[in-house]
Design a protein around this motif. Structure first.
Motif, PDB file in Angstrom:
ATOM      1  N   TYR A 191       9.038   9.258  -6.161  1.00 52.36           N
ATOM      2  CA  TYR A 191       8.599   9.773  -4.869  1.00 52.36           C
ATOM      3  C   TYR A 191       9.748   9.658  -3.871  1.00 52.36           C
ATOM      4  CZ  TYR A 191       3.952   9.498  -6.905  1.00 52.36           C
ATOM      5  OH  TYR A 191       2.865   9.665  -7.732  1.00 52.36           O
ATOM      6  N   LEU A 192       9.737  10.534  -2.890  1.00 55.34           N
ATOM      7  CA  LEU A 192      10.793  10.510  -1.884  1.00 55.34           C
ATOM      8  C   LEU A 192      10.788   9.184  -1.135  1.00 55.34           C
ATOM      9  CD1 LEU A 192      13.058  12.101  -0.519  1.00 55.34           C
ATOM     10  CD2 LEU A 192      11.360  13.051   1.063  1.00 55.34           C
ATOM     11  N   PHE A 193       9.577   8.697  -0.817  1.00 55.02           N
ATOM     12  CA  PHE A 193       9.435   7.392  -0.160  1.00 55.02           C
ATOM     13  C   PHE A 193       8.571   6.505  -1.054  1.00 55.02           C
ATOM     14  CE2 PHE A 193       9.887  10.578   3.230  1.00 55.02           C
ATOM     15  CZ  PHE A 193      11.070  10.136   3.805  1.00 55.02           C
ATOM     16  N   GLU A 194       9.212   5.502  -1.638  1.00 55.78           N
ATOM     17  CA  GLU A 194       8.505   4.664  -2.615  1.00 55.78           C
ATOM     18  C   GLU A 194       8.178   3.296  -2.039  1.00 55.78           C
ATOM     19  OE1 GLU A 194      10.202   6.579  -6.748  1.00 55.78           O
ATOM     20  OE2 GLU A 194      11.243   4.829  -5.940  1.00 55.78           O
ATOM     21  N   VAL A 231       3.852   4.887  -5.041  1.00 59.90           N
ATOM     22  CA  VAL A 231       3.670   5.575  -3.758  1.00 59.90           C
ATOM     23  C   VAL A 231       3.728   4.559  -2.612  1.00 59.90           C
ATOM     24  CG1 VAL A 231       2.086   6.985  -2.376  1.00 59.90           C
ATOM     25  CG2 VAL A 231       2.242   7.345  -4.837  1.00 59.90           C
ATOM     26  N   TYR A 232       4.408   4.918  -1.563  1.00 62.24           N
ATOM     27  CA  TYR A 232       4.466   4.067  -0.362  1.00 62.24           C
ATOM     28  C   TYR A 232       3.068   3.934   0.221  1.00 62.24           C
ATOM     29  CZ  TYR A 232       6.657   2.072   3.830  1.00 62.24           C
ATOM     30  OH  TYR A 232       7.060   1.224   4.838  1.00 62.24           O
ATOM     31  N   SER A 233       2.696   2.753   0.633  1.00 63.18           N
ATOM     32  CA  SER A 233       1.335   2.479   1.098  1.00 63.18           C
ATOM     33  C   SER A 233       1.031   3.163   2.430  1.00 63.18           C
ATOM     34  CB  SER A 233       1.139   0.972   1.252  1.00 63.18           C
ATOM     35  OG  SER A 233       0.023   0.682   2.054  1.00 63.18           O
ATOM     36  N   PRO A 234      -0.105   3.867   2.538  1.00 65.55           N
ATOM     37  CA  PRO A 234      -0.500   4.466   3.825  1.00 65.55           C
ATOM     38  C   PRO A 234      -0.621   3.415   4.922  1.00 65.55           C
ATOM     39  CG  PRO A 234      -1.867   5.334   2.045  1.00 65.55           C
ATOM     40  CD  PRO A 234      -1.064   4.205   1.467  1.00 65.55           C
ATOM     41  N   ARG A 235      -1.116   2.223   4.567  1.00 67.65           N
ATOM     42  CA  ARG A 235      -1.249   1.148   5.553  1.00 67.65           C
ATOM     43  C   ARG A 235       0.124   0.720   6.080  1.00 67.65           C
ATOM     44  NH1 ARG A 235      -5.349  -2.389   6.708  1.00 67.65           N
ATOM     45  NH2 ARG A 235      -6.575  -1.601   4.951  1.00 67.65           N
ATOM     46  N   SER A 236       1.099   0.671   5.176  1.00 74.12           N
ATOM     47  CA  SER A 236       2.453   0.295   5.599  1.00 74.12           C
ATOM     48  C   SER A 236       3.053   1.354   6.523  1.00 74.12           C
ATOM     49  CB  SER A 236       3.359   0.118   4.369  1.00 74.12           C
ATOM     50  OG  SER A 236       2.888  -0.930   3.552  1.00 74.12           O
TER      51      SER A 236
END
Length: 347
Positions: free
Chosen positions: A258-261, A268-273
């Motif tokens: 993913y582009l932002f990991e 996948v980068y966390s939505p909460r983060s």
């Protein structure tokens, strides 16, 4: 433990009882929950028994286990039907939780015997009584209508199930100066790039997080957004400034899948983060407004409109099915309003 929570019955209603120390800060917090009440008899606070509140107080007991065997069977069939139709995981989760609440309310009744009067009774005795929002009621309605379309031998007339009247809310928009402050305040290249990409391309949070390196086409200066909301692909222009920032980010982080990991490569980068990234930016900028990531998308569309971009192009860039959805930005654009002279100025 500061507090404990459990399922209780209060005047024949299913509620969540919450017990905690006599702390004014905690009392103020629970009062903010819609439908919160104090029981003098039970000596505890109690709130509506909803999935949102169960998650809030970490009540892990699954509501589907409390359904009748028939209810669990129908819920499983509905899950299979939604999956077969390739609804998104988030939509499936939302519809199942909504239908679970409805079936739980009528767990003592044969599902085939549920009528339109029962739907009205549910809205009155559960939705309105607990002061739930119109959007929550609309979720329940969508799930119930779709569910009964897939079930035979029912007494429900789908066409007579009406949705609640939606409040006409304007999108929240930031000024260009506010957006600039938010985007420039982060020194962390990854955090800055994520926020800049959301605004510069009008992305939804989930669309940003599921971008892959190959979706950035530097030759054509476009971003390919695959399977966005409604399972639609679309493209959006890539700003040269963003391209430079992306190149700097890529050199530092070298993402693989993913582009932002996330912390682990390939996740996948966390939505909460990502929400925390915005929250910290707001704190640094001393912006007191309750800004969300979606405000950046709204601001992108409004600023495009104010710069003279045709509404039809904005619709395509945002991935809206209907032009009516995009037209809402005409109500918050100040370009035309600034040309109107108030009669107050002539007094």
């Amino acid at each position: 433990m500061i507090w404990s929570a459990k399922l209780i019955k209060h005047r024949e209603d299913n509620r969540i009882g919450v017990v905690f120390e006599n702390d004014q800060k905690l009392i103020r917090r629970i009062k903010m929950i819609s439908g919160a009440r104090w029981s003098q008899q039970k000596k505890l606070w109690h709130i509506p028994d909803t999935l949102e509140n169960r998650k809030r107080f970490k009540i892990m007991q699954k509501q589907d286990l409390e359904l009748s065997p028939q209810g669990r069977e129908h819920l499983a069939k509905f899950d299979q039907w939604l999956s077969a139709k390739r609804y998104s995981p988030n939509t499936i989760k939302t519809y199942l939780e909504a239908l679970r609440s409805f079936l739980f309310f009528f767990k003592e009744k044969d599902i085939a015997e549920i009528t339109n009067d029962d739907v009205l009774y549910f809205n009155t005795k559960h939705i309105l009584k607990n002061n739930f929002s119109a959007s929550y009621q609309n979720q329940i309605t969508s799930a119930v209508k779709l569910y009964f379309k897939t079930v035979r031998d029912t007494k429900i007339d789908i066409e007579k199930i009406h949705r609640p009247k939606k409040p006409k809310l304007l999108p929240n928009v930031l000024s260009k100066e506010e957006v600039k402050n938010i985007l420039e305040v982060h020194s962390n290249v990854k955090h800055k790039t994520m926020l800049c990409l959301i605004y510069s391309c009008g992305l939804r949070c989930s669309e940003l997080l599921h971008l892959r390196p190959m979706d950035i086409d530097s030759k054509r200066n476009i971003v390919l957004i695959k399977q966005g909301k409604g399972k639609k692909d679309r493209i959006t222009p890539l700003s040269p400034k963003i391209l430079n920032l992306l190149r700097m980010y890529y050199q530092l982080y070298k993402p693989k899948t993913y582009l932002f990991e996330g912390k682990e490569a390939g996740t996948v980068y966390s939505p909460r983060s990502l929400q925390s990234v915005l929250k910290h930016a707001l704190e640094k900028c001393n912006i007191q407004k309750p800004v969300t990531l979606h405000w950046l998308r709204h601001s992108y569309a409004t600023h495009l409109l104010e710069s003279g971009t045709d509404l039809r192009y904005i619709q395509e860039l945002l991935g809206h099915n209907s032009s009516r959805t995009t037209e809402i930005y005409t109500h918050v654009s100040t370009k035309s309003l600034q040309q109107i002279k108030s009669p107050f100025d002539d007094l």
